[in-house]
Design an enzyme around this catalytic site. Structure first.
Site, mmCIF file in Angstrom:
data_model
loop_
_atom_site.group_PDB
_atom_site.id
_atom_site.type_symbol
_atom_site.label_atom_id
_atom_site.label_comp_id
_atom_site.label_asym_id
_atom_site.label_seq_id
_atom_site.Cartn_x
_atom_site.Cartn_y
_atom_site.Cartn_z
ATOM 1 N N LYS A 73 0.825 -1.212 0.000
ATOM 2 C CA LYS A 73 0.000 0.000 0.000
ATOM 3 C C LYS A 73 0.865 1.270 0.000
ATOM 4 O O LYS A 73 0.497 2.272 -0.597
ATOM 5 C CB LYS A 73 -0.961 -0.003 1.189
ATOM 6 C CG LYS A 73 -2.087 -1.022 1.025
ATOM 7 C CD LYS A 73 -3.104 -0.925 2.136
ATOM 8 C CE LYS A 73 -4.209 -1.935 1.921
ATOM 9 N NZ LYS A 73 -5.253 -1.877 2.949
ATOM 10 N N ASP A 109 -10.207 2.379 0.891
ATOM 11 C CA ASP A 109 -10.474 1.965 2.282
ATOM 12 C C ASP A 109 -11.158 3.098 3.041
ATOM 13 O O ASP A 109 -12.013 2.860 3.898
ATOM 14 C CB ASP A 109 -9.160 1.631 3.013
ATOM 15 C CG ASP A 109 -8.577 0.294 2.578
ATOM 16 O OD1 ASP A 109 -9.348 -0.584 2.145
ATOM 17 O OD2 ASP A 109 -7.341 0.129 2.676
#
Ligand code: NAP
Length: 285
Positions: A73, A109
């Site tokens: 990420k 997210d």
């Protein structure tokens, strides 16, 4: 699940190490089939030192995009041609679109967590006080999502205090920190409408909270949320539930970020009313 493949199917995947446990292929392929989208979504293990090679291969092989989990990420960011402002603020990307050989990075997210709160728990963060436990990548996404959704206050408590401060600093005027000890957590729990476990404590194989008695101080009706979905019911959630609180596990976040990710990949709206029942059924199995 069985996937119907055509020779024209556009390729998507999730990269990570480890990644074999990922539910993303199941969810994304189910959505593509339900919506009649000509895509196939694979599980792609990639070693961190081979990230550059994977990205070149993804462009060469005509991938439409991919999701990223641990440890990519943050590692992905220097390789991207474009980073959307939210992903830049978080310093983390979980969705990459490949367009004409260019890599465009997003973070789903963050809006995914707010959508899970609103749609799956009936909880509107606007004006609410939140106690956020943890200060890793997931906690950052939650803090910024709550901040953007108008939370009155987000108090961050983390074992490593400097990281809690860094998360609180992402949402000036709303973020503050609290110490990571039983007494302080109990005091802070008594003054919140939502408590979120964004640590890895409670995840299978990752250790447990020594003491969950701070949950006993929550006001009546406070929502108890855990980002973990393996197991689906952590000790944190079980204690909250036993105390009579509404609870939310990590599966709705997983589902909502996947829906938003597919919208980025395909450039088309994914109607939640069509895909959510399908995804819920799969996740309940
Ligand atoms: P991360 O960046 O590695 O952060 C881990 C956090 O847990 C840090 O705050 C760390 O504290 C804390 N922690 C770890 N061990 C601890 C211990 N023994 N005592 C106290 N605190 C401890 O991980 P992440 O990516 O933020 O993920 C956090 C959790 O969210 C994971 O369980 C992950 O599965 C879950 N998650 C779920 C979804 C979903 O779709 N539902 C999405 C993302 C993440 P320090 O800073 O002190 O090390």
């Amino acid at each position: 699940m069985n996937v119907t493949l055509t020779n024209t199917a556009k390729k998507l995947c999730i990269i990570g190490d480890p990644v074999i446990h990922s539910k993303s292929p199941l969810l994304q392929n189910a959505m593509c089939q339900t919506l009649g989208l000509d895509y196939v979504y694979l599980c792609q293990p990639v070693k961190a030192e081979r990230l550059g090679a994977f990205l070149e291969a993804a462009k060469e092989l005509g991938y439409a995009g991919f999701n990223a989990t641990m440890p990519f990420k943050e590692l992905l960011i220097p390789y991207l041609d474009e980073l959307d402002p939210l992903a830049a603020k978080l310093g983390a990307v979980n969705t990459v679109c490949v367009r004409e050989g260019r890599l465009l990075g997003y973070n789903t997210d963050c809006p995914g967590y707010v959508a899970a709160l609103r749609e799956d728990a009936g909880f509107d963060p606007a004006g609410k006080r939140v106690l956020l436990l943890g200060a890793g990548g997931a906690a950052k996404a939650v803090a910024v999502g709550l901040g953007d959704a108008g939370a009155a206050q987000v108090t961050v408590a983390n074992r490593t205090a400097a990281k809690a401060q860094a998360v609180a600093d992402l949402i000036p005027g709303q973020g503050r920190t609290a110490a990571w000890n039983a007494e302080t957590l109990a005091e802070e729990a008594a003054a919140c409408d939502l408590i979120v476990n964004a640590t890895s404590l409670g995840m299978a194989g990752q250790g447990e909270y020594d003491d969950l008695s701070f949950l006993e101080r929550l006001p009546q009706g406070a929502l108890v949320s855990d980002l973990i979905y393996h197991p689906a019911r952590t000790a944190f959630l079980a204690r909250g539930e036993a105390l009579g609180h509404p609870t939310l596990n990590g599966l709705p976040l997983l589902m909502r970020q996947a829906i938003l990710g597919l919208e980025k990949f395909t450039g088309t709206a994914v109607p939640p009313e069509t895909v959510v029942p399908v995804l819920k059924k799969l996740l309940e199995q």
